[in-house]
Enzyme design. Structure first.
Site, PDB file in Angstrom:
ATOM      1  N   CYS A   1     -16.357   1.852   0.319  1.00 59.56           N
ATOM      2  CA  CYS A   1     -15.208   0.983   0.607  1.00 59.56           C
ATOM      3  C   CYS A   1     -14.871   0.957   2.092  1.00 59.56           C
ATOM      4  O   CYS A   1     -14.246   0.018   2.560  1.00 59.56           O
ATOM      5  CB  CYS A   1     -14.005   1.430  -0.205  1.00 59.56           C
TER       6      CYS A   1
ATOM      7  N   ASP B   1     -17.107   7.358  -1.613  1.00 57.62           N
ATOM      8  CA  ASP B   1     -15.870   7.175  -0.851  1.00 57.62           C
ATOM      9  C   ASP B   1     -15.584   8.502  -0.159  1.00 57.62           C
ATOM     10  O   ASP B   1     -16.263   9.516  -0.408  1.00 57.62           O
ATOM     11  CB  ASP B   1     -14.735   6.783  -1.833  1.00 57.62           C
TER      12      ASP B   1
ATOM     13  N   ARG C   1     -13.936  -8.653   0.928  1.00 57.53           N
ATOM     14  CA  ARG C   1     -12.519  -8.381   0.689  1.00 57.53           C
ATOM     15  C   ARG C   1     -11.728  -9.672   0.897  1.00 57.53           C
ATOM     16  O   ARG C   1     -10.814  -9.994   0.148  1.00 57.53           O
ATOM     17  CB  ARG C   1     -12.004  -7.291   1.651  1.00 57.53           C
TER      18      ARG C   1
ATOM     19  N   GLN D   1     -10.176  -3.606  -3.828  1.00 57.46           N
ATOM     20  CA  GLN D   1     -11.471  -3.089  -3.401  1.00 57.46           C
ATOM     21  C   GLN D   1     -12.524  -3.316  -4.491  1.00 57.46           C
ATOM     22  O   GLN D   1     -13.628  -3.808  -4.230  1.00 57.46           O
ATOM     23  CB  GLN D   1     -11.343  -1.587  -3.108  1.00 57.46           C
TER      24      GLN D   1
ATOM     25  N   HIS E   1      -7.181   1.159  -6.569  1.00 54.82           N
ATOM     26  CA  HIS E   1      -7.486   0.266  -5.447  1.00 54.82           C
ATOM     27  C   HIS E   1      -8.171  -0.990  -6.016  1.00 54.82           C
ATOM     28  O   HIS E   1      -9.361  -1.226  -5.789  1.00 54.82           O
ATOM     29  CB  HIS E   1      -8.388   0.999  -4.458  1.00 54.82           C
TER      30      HIS E   1
ATOM     31  N   ARG F   1       0.889  -1.181   0.000  1.00 55.98           N
ATOM     32  CA  ARG F   1       0.000   0.000   0.000  1.00 55.98           C
ATOM     33  C   ARG F   1       0.914   1.213   0.000  1.00 55.98           C
ATOM     34  O   ARG F   1       1.654   1.435   0.974  1.00 55.98           O
ATOM     35  CB  ARG F   1      -0.913  -0.026   1.231  1.00 55.98           C
TER      36      ARG F   1
HETATM   37  N1   CP Z   1     -11.428  -0.217   2.109  1.00 56.22           N
HETATM   38  C1   CP Z   1     -10.175  -0.357   2.545  1.00 56.22           C
HETATM   39  O1   CP Z   1      -9.226  -0.525   1.777  1.00 56.22           O
HETATM   40  O2   CP Z   1     -10.055  -0.348   3.885  1.00 56.22           O
HETATM   41  P1   CP Z   1      -8.671  -0.194   4.683  1.00 56.22           P
HETATM   42  O3   CP Z   1      -8.113   1.151   4.325  1.00 56.22           O
HETATM   43  O4   CP Z   1      -9.070  -0.289   6.126  1.00 56.22           O
HETATM   44  O5   CP Z   1      -7.759  -1.275   4.267  1.00 56.22           O
HETATM   45  N1  NVA Z   2      -9.842   6.772  -1.298  1.00 56.31           N
HETATM   46  C1  NVA Z   2      -9.530   6.293   0.035  1.00 56.31           C
HETATM   47  C2  NVA Z   2      -9.795   4.831   0.132  1.00 56.31           C
HETATM   48  C3  NVA Z   2      -9.536   4.246   1.481  1.00 56.31           C
HETATM   49  C4  NVA Z   2      -9.812   2.758   1.537  1.00 56.31           C
HETATM   50  C5  NVA Z   2      -8.088   6.621   0.369  1.00 56.31           C
HETATM   51  O1  NVA Z   2      -7.221   6.468  -0.487  1.00 56.31           O
HETATM   52  O2  NVA Z   2      -7.826   7.037   1.493  1.00 56.31           O
END
Ligand code: CP
Ligand code: NVA
Length: 331
Positions: free
Chosen positions: A272, A233, A300, A140, A137, A110
């Site tokens: 998400c 989101d 997930r 997701q 993502h 990530r």
């Molecule tokens: N939706 C999602 O990716 O959640 P986290 O940021 O908690 O992993």
């Molecule tokens: N768009 C959000 C998604 C989190 C799961 C972010 O990047 O923070």
């Protein structure tokens, strides 16, 4: 393992769903549903396989579901908390990849910069999975599509799928997936917060190929009209915390609330998570009867178990080969 997954899968990494065909996505969802229906049948599928989780940002769902997912399949996970230092600061990303590949069989990263997860994939001889970058993502979106496939059956053709809010990483991966599964998609963002141009172009091509519409509007009422699913989101993603106030003012009109949901065709509400009640969604909608946010969170796990199994079923070519390099460029 190959007894259960006989056909080689055409991808060795999951950086982006842009290069995954509708068939690749359907195959992943089908395996996820099979694994969900009978988890015990796959408990040794990845016996002895090790997963590295390298996270520059916070996570609840992605971290837990990958860790539990590989354990469900007989493997194990190691987490590297990289939240206090950017990737590449202590040693180069290629060097990190070349170390990790000696110890683990698959990497989930990530990252703030999409380039960094791509670089890991380019230099590691093991599969690399994008656990969220500033651009995309994909895990997701697979869980989102899995959840809709459970609600609607495999044939999603003709449904109107609406994304409301910021044209961000989550939106981009949904654009890479929904049109390929036959959904009409409408993206509704304020001016200046539209999705990435290249992602829209890719999605437009997929929509045309699949005979579905892809629209962009800045009018939430027009977008919600007749929708079968409405997704939103956060307005400020991780890394954009400084813009929270400014964005709240711009995005105010784009809140998914009861009035907006009343314009839809009894739409499912999707997010998400984490969600901010009173900002992008009201508590009533988030907790209401049409909300499927926790079904998505559960999925997930199942979607990512399928991804792990499929990516590990065919050895990854040497990263110095042309094929591996082109995978990165396509991200
Ligand atoms: N939706 C999602 O990716 O959640 P986290 O940021 O908690 O992993
Ligand atoms: N768009 C959000 C998604 C989190 C799961 C972010 O990047 O923070």
């Amino acid at each position: 393992m190959n007894d259960s997954i006989p056909t080689p899968f055409p991808h060795h990494d999951l950086l982006s769903l842009a290069s995954w065909s509708g068939e690749d996505i359907r195959r992943t969802l089908e395996l996820a549903r099979t694994m969900k229906a009978d988890p015990a049948a796959h408990k040794n599928l990845l016996a002895g396989k090790r997963l590295a989780l390298i996270f520059e940002k916070d996570s609840l769902r992605t971290r837990f579901t990958f860790d539990l997912g590989i354990q469900d399949l007989g493997g194990s996970a190691v987490y590297l908390d990289h939240r206090h230092e950017r990737l590449g600061a202590r040693e180069s990303v290629p060097d990190m990849a070349k170390n990790l590949e000696r110890w683990v069989d698959v990497i989930v990263a990530r990252t703030y910069r999409h380039r960094h997860v791509s670089e890991l994939a380019k230099h590691a001889r093991v599969p690399v999975i994008n656990g969220l970058s500033d651009l995309l993502h994909p895990c997701q979106a697979l869980a989102d599509m899995l959840t809709l496939s459970e609600k609607w059956g495999d044939d999603m053709a003709g449904k109107k799928f609406v994304y409301m809010g910021d044209g961000n990483n989550t939106c981009h991966s949904l654009l890479h997936a929904a049109p390929k599964l036959g959904m009409h998609m409408t993206v509704c963002t304020p001016e200046g917060y539209e999705p990435n141009f290249k992602v829209m172009e890719t999605a437009r091509a997929a929509a045309a190929k699949n005979g579905v519409t892809l629209e962009h509007t800045s009018n939430p009422q027009e977008a919600a009209d007749g929708a079968h699913a409405v997704y939103t989101d956060v307005w400020a993603s991780m890394g954009q915390e400084d813009e929270t106030e400014e964005r709240a003012a711009v995005f105010h009109e784009f809140q998914v609330n009861e009035t907006l949901m009343n314009l839809t065709n009894n739409a499912y509400f999707m997010h998400c998570l984490p969600a901010h009640r009173g900002q992008e969604v009201t508590a009533g909608v988030l907790e209401g009867p049409n909300s499927i946010v926790f079904d998505i969170a559960e999925n997930r796990l199942h979607a990512q178990k399928a991804v792990l199994a499929l990516l590990l079923c065919t050895p990854k070519p040497d990263p110095s080969s042309t094929q591996a390099t082109s995978t990165v460029i396509n991200a």
